[in-house]
Write a protein that holds these residues in place. Structure first.
Motif, PDB file in Angstrom:
ATOM      1  N   SER A   1       0.810  -1.228   0.000  1.00  0.00           N
ATOM      2  CA  SER A   1       0.000   0.000   0.000  1.00  0.00           C
ATOM      3  C   SER A   1       0.842   1.277   0.000  1.00  0.00           C
ATOM      4  O   SER A   1       0.308   2.358  -0.202  1.00  0.00           O
ATOM      5  CB  SER A   1      -0.927   0.011   1.222  1.00  0.00           C
ATOM      6  N   THR A   2       2.149   1.159   0.226  1.00  0.00           N
ATOM      7  CA  THR A   2       3.013   2.340   0.209  1.00  0.00           C
ATOM      8  C   THR A   2       3.817   2.339  -1.089  1.00  0.00           C
ATOM      9  O   THR A   2       4.032   1.284  -1.686  1.00  0.00           O
ATOM     10  CB  THR A   2       3.984   2.334   1.411  1.00  0.00           C
ATOM     11  N   PRO A   3       4.269   3.523  -1.533  1.00  0.00           N
ATOM     12  CA  PRO A   3       4.998   3.559  -2.800  1.00  0.00           C
ATOM     13  C   PRO A   3       6.293   2.751  -2.733  1.00  0.00           C
ATOM     14  O   PRO A   3       6.993   2.776  -1.713  1.00  0.00           O
ATOM     15  CB  PRO A   3       5.281   5.041  -3.034  1.00  0.00           C
ATOM     16  N   ALA A   4       6.610   2.072  -3.815  1.00  0.00           N
ATOM     17  CA  ALA A   4       7.890   1.364  -3.896  1.00  0.00           C
ATOM     18  C   ALA A   4       9.034   2.376  -3.973  1.00  0.00           C
ATOM     19  O   ALA A   4      10.148   2.105  -3.522  1.00  0.00           O
ATOM     20  CB  ALA A   4       7.899   0.451  -5.118  1.00  0.00           C
ATOM     21  N   ALA A   5       8.749   3.542  -4.553  1.00  0.00           N
ATOM     22  CA  ALA A   5       9.738   4.625  -4.626  1.00  0.00           C
ATOM     23  C   ALA A   5       9.023   5.914  -4.988  1.00  0.00           C
ATOM     24  O   ALA A   5       7.964   5.894  -5.628  1.00  0.00           O
ATOM     25  CB  ALA A   5      10.815   4.311  -5.665  1.00  0.00           C
ATOM     26  N   THR A   6       9.608   7.029  -4.554  1.00  0.00           N
ATOM     27  CA  THR A   6       9.107   8.359  -4.915  1.00  0.00           C
ATOM     28  C   THR A   6      10.263   9.153  -5.509  1.00  0.00           C
ATOM     29  O   THR A   6      11.373   9.141  -4.969  1.00  0.00           O
ATOM     30  CB  THR A   6       8.563   9.098  -3.675  1.00  0.00           C
ATOM     31  N   VAL A   7      10.018   9.823  -6.630  1.00  0.00           N
ATOM     32  CA  VAL A   7      11.048  10.629  -7.283  1.00  0.00           C
ATOM     33  C   VAL A   7      10.537  12.064  -7.377  1.00  0.00           C
ATOM     34  O   VAL A   7       9.452  12.311  -7.907  1.00  0.00           O
ATOM     35  CB  VAL A   7      11.376  10.085  -8.697  1.00  0.00           C
ATOM     36  N   ALA A   8      11.328  13.008  -6.850  1.00  0.00           N
ATOM     37  CA  ALA A   8      10.942  14.418  -6.906  1.00  0.00           C
ATOM     38  C   ALA A   8      11.248  14.982  -8.286  1.00  0.00           C
ATOM     39  O   ALA A   8      12.326  14.747  -8.847  1.00  0.00           O
ATOM     40  CB  ALA A   8      11.705  15.207  -5.835  1.00  0.00           C
TER      41      ALA A   8
END
Length: 358
Positions: free
Chosen positions: A154-161
């Motif tokens: 349910s949480t992102p595998a990764a976040t990219v700004a």
């Protein structure tokens, strides 16, 4: 190169003027402007299914029947306008994102819908891809991030700004291209999904409306609000092939040329040729390698907001609706709002032999 393909934006030679007579309207279409359209990509599935997302907060899935008509098969809702949709590779699921800051996945076999992504601002673009055979979703948001989602958690595998709000996004094979406000274009190799392989400023001078990956993933096209399209290759060694051209412009009258936004660009799955569609209510088919316009079509009666080809390239779907290019006062209850299916004739999207200068 920054000239027009051919001699003029408005096709004059009869063989380049396309025919809309066979185009069929989908029944029971959305009640508000259509934001995105996507066909199921599964080569083994003989049927064509079309997902349609709309400002009316709904995603509709149609089965396209042999007579060119579409029949509604399923409908699900978001808590706000829906901005983007995409089919999974297996054709069994649809992902969508919108103003409710969420992305949802609908399983067409069961009719169940689950939330799979959350952002801090509206989700402007969603795309399906696979990492090591595992289904993944990437979402791009006005919160200036893209997020990757493994659907088992349910949480992102990764976040990219990103530098700015995400306006548009496309995936082909291992290529992810992200267009943001302030004309930034980020190129990502999905083998290294958290790094920008390359960042460029759009070669077009005005706001980016759409990015679309080439069929062979060697590059991408960019469309902007000022009636211009750019062809960009990923690798520097191919940079001599980059060019931009004018399109979706009215004939000049008294030193004034009305220019229109390029709202969508779609690549033909077999031929690698592509379409542009715009606020001027026209669409065109182009051959980037021969630098040639194949066909231009008459005005369809309203702005074209979204387009896509089916998996075999025999149907070109385009959505007609108000795109707010003329502001609040341009909208009225009589404005058309529909999805049209254009049967692609044999010669319409075939590349032309390029005349090479030695």
């Amino acid at each position: 190169m920054s000239g027009l393909f051919g001699s003029s934006a408005s096709a004059t030679a009869t063989n380049t003027v396309g025919d809309l007579k066979q185009d069929v309207q989908l029944n029971n279409g959305p009640e508000d402007t259509i934001s995105d359209v996507a066909f199921n990509p599964t080569p083994t599935d003989p049927k064509d299914f079309l997902a349609v997302s709309s400002w009316d907060k709904k995603v509709r899935i149609y089965e396209i029947l042999g007579n060119g008509q579409g029949e509604g098969r399923h409908l699900y809702e978001h808590d706000g306008p829906v901005f983007s949709c995409d089919f999974f590779k297996d054709g069994q699921k649809v992902v969508s994102g919108g103003a409710d800051k969420q992305a949802k996945v609908c399983d067409l076999a069961t009719g169940q819908t689950v939330q799979v992504a959350q952002h801090d601002a509206p989700v402007r673009a969603v795309r399906y891809f696979e990492a090591n055979g595992q289904p993944m979703v990437v979402t791009g948001s006005w919160d200036k991030t893209i997020r990757y989602w493994d659907l088992r958690q349910s949480t992102p595998a990764a976040t990219v700004a990103c530098q700015e709000r995400v306006y548009t996004m496309d995936v082909r094979n291992n290529l992810l291209v992200v267009g943001t406000a302030d004309r930034y274009i980020n190129v990502i190799n999905l083998a290294e999904p958290t790094k920008f392989y390359k960042t460029i400023q759009s070669p077009l001078k005005w706001q980016t409306r759409v990015v679309s990956c080439f069929t062979d993933a060697s590059g991408f096209a960019i469309g902007s609000i000022e009636g211009r399209c750019a062809i960009q290759y990923v690798e520097d060694k191919d940079s001599s092939l980059n060019f931009s051209f004018k399109c979706h412009r009215d004939p000049t009258q008294g030193n004034v040329t009305n220019v229109h936004a390029v709202n969508d660009i779609s690549f033909h799955p077999q031929h690698g040729t592509f379409s542009t569609a715009g606020s001027d209510g026209t669409f065109h088919f182009w051959d980037k390698d021969a630098k040639h316009r194949l066909k231009g079509y008459p005005n369809v009666g309203g702005s074209i907001t979204a387009t896509t080809f089916n998996k075999t390239g025999t149907i070109f779907a385009y959505a007609v609706g108000y795109d707010w290019s003329k502001g609040y006062q341009g909208n009225n209850p009589q404005y058309p709002n529909k999805v049209m299916l254009h049967p692609v004739q044999a010669d319409e999207c075939k590349p032309r032999p390029a005349v090479k200068k030695r």
